[in-house]
Design a protein around this motif. Sequence first.
Motif, PDB file in Angstrom:
ATOM      1  N   TYR A 136     -10.955  -4.590  18.078  1.00 42.00           N
ATOM      2  CA  TYR A 136     -11.464  -4.202  16.754  1.00 42.00           C
ATOM      3  C   TYR A 136     -10.465  -4.710  15.722  1.00 42.00           C
ATOM      4  O   TYR A 136      -9.280  -4.369  15.772  1.00 42.00           O
ATOM      5  N   GLU A 138      -9.774  -5.121  11.547  1.00 42.45           N
ATOM      6  CA  GLU A 138     -10.214  -4.581  10.252  1.00 42.45           C
ATOM      7  C   GLU A 138      -9.230  -4.956   9.161  1.00 42.45           C
ATOM      8  O   GLU A 138      -8.012  -4.892   9.357  1.00 42.45           O
ATOM      9  N   GLU A 140      -8.734  -4.057   4.957  1.00 45.43           N
ATOM     10  CA  GLU A 140      -9.201  -3.241   3.835  1.00 45.43           C
ATOM     11  C   GLU A 140      -8.345  -3.537   2.617  1.00 45.43           C
ATOM     12  O   GLU A 140      -7.126  -3.636   2.705  1.00 45.43           O
ATOM     13  N   ARG A 166     -13.843  -3.064   2.597  1.00 47.28           N
ATOM     14  CA  ARG A 166     -13.361  -3.024   3.975  1.00 47.28           C
ATOM     15  C   ARG A 166     -14.331  -3.786   4.858  1.00 47.28           C
ATOM     16  O   ARG A 166     -15.547  -3.646   4.733  1.00 47.28           O
ATOM     17  N   ASN A 168     -14.826  -5.193   9.066  1.00 48.15           N
ATOM     18  CA  ASN A 168     -14.325  -5.134  10.439  1.00 48.15           C
ATOM     19  C   ASN A 168     -15.170  -6.015  11.349  1.00 48.15           C
ATOM     20  O   ASN A 168     -16.300  -6.381  11.018  1.00 48.15           O
TER      21      ASN A 168
END
Length: 213
Positions: A136, A138, A140, A166, A168
């Motif tokens: 994962y 991500e 932001e 954000r 992901n």
Amino acid sequence: MAETFISNQIAVYKNSKVLLEFQDRLKAASIPNYGHIHADGEPDTNGRKRHSLIRILMKDYSKGTGDQAITVTANISPEDARFILSRLTACIPEFGFQQEKIFGQTDEHGYCTVTKVRFLRTTKDKNGSPRKIPWYVEVENGKGIPQTNANGGTYMKSGSFISQGRVNANLTDQDLFRLLSRVSAYISGWEAAIAPPLITKAKKALEERRNTA
């Protein structure tokens, strides 16, 4: 004849909903700090700190393209990129890399730019079932109120963060290995190209200094 566009893209992953791109933001150290090879916070002629970085750009197309897409960016160091790759190649089952940075000038309300980045590898989902896609990633972007600690460093005031975007992506081991292996290969190639002339200039400067002392 129009000039050919030159991209700083190193590696990219994309599907119909998301894009994850790694870009070249590497900068050479100055001659006084030649042993670093990479710029590591030394000031330029305008007093701005120079850092050698790999930029991560992510786009979320799930609500549309153009102005409808969400675009976020964050920077990691060359060493961070290589470290994440090393955890992948070492087959570490559970792994987490998180980084938060606050920087820039404060606005009229006392807020600065904030970037957050996360690389997580988990083998099971929240229900305990095995995950087929374990990674994962991500990024932001937002803003927060800066605070200064006793050592002069800057951190974000607790509870002040305001998110402005954000994005992901979920990746397989092979997806992330393909991206980061290209990033690592590029960093090595860049170092091999930059280091020899930088070291040569620095050694020459040191020799001239010794001869005139």
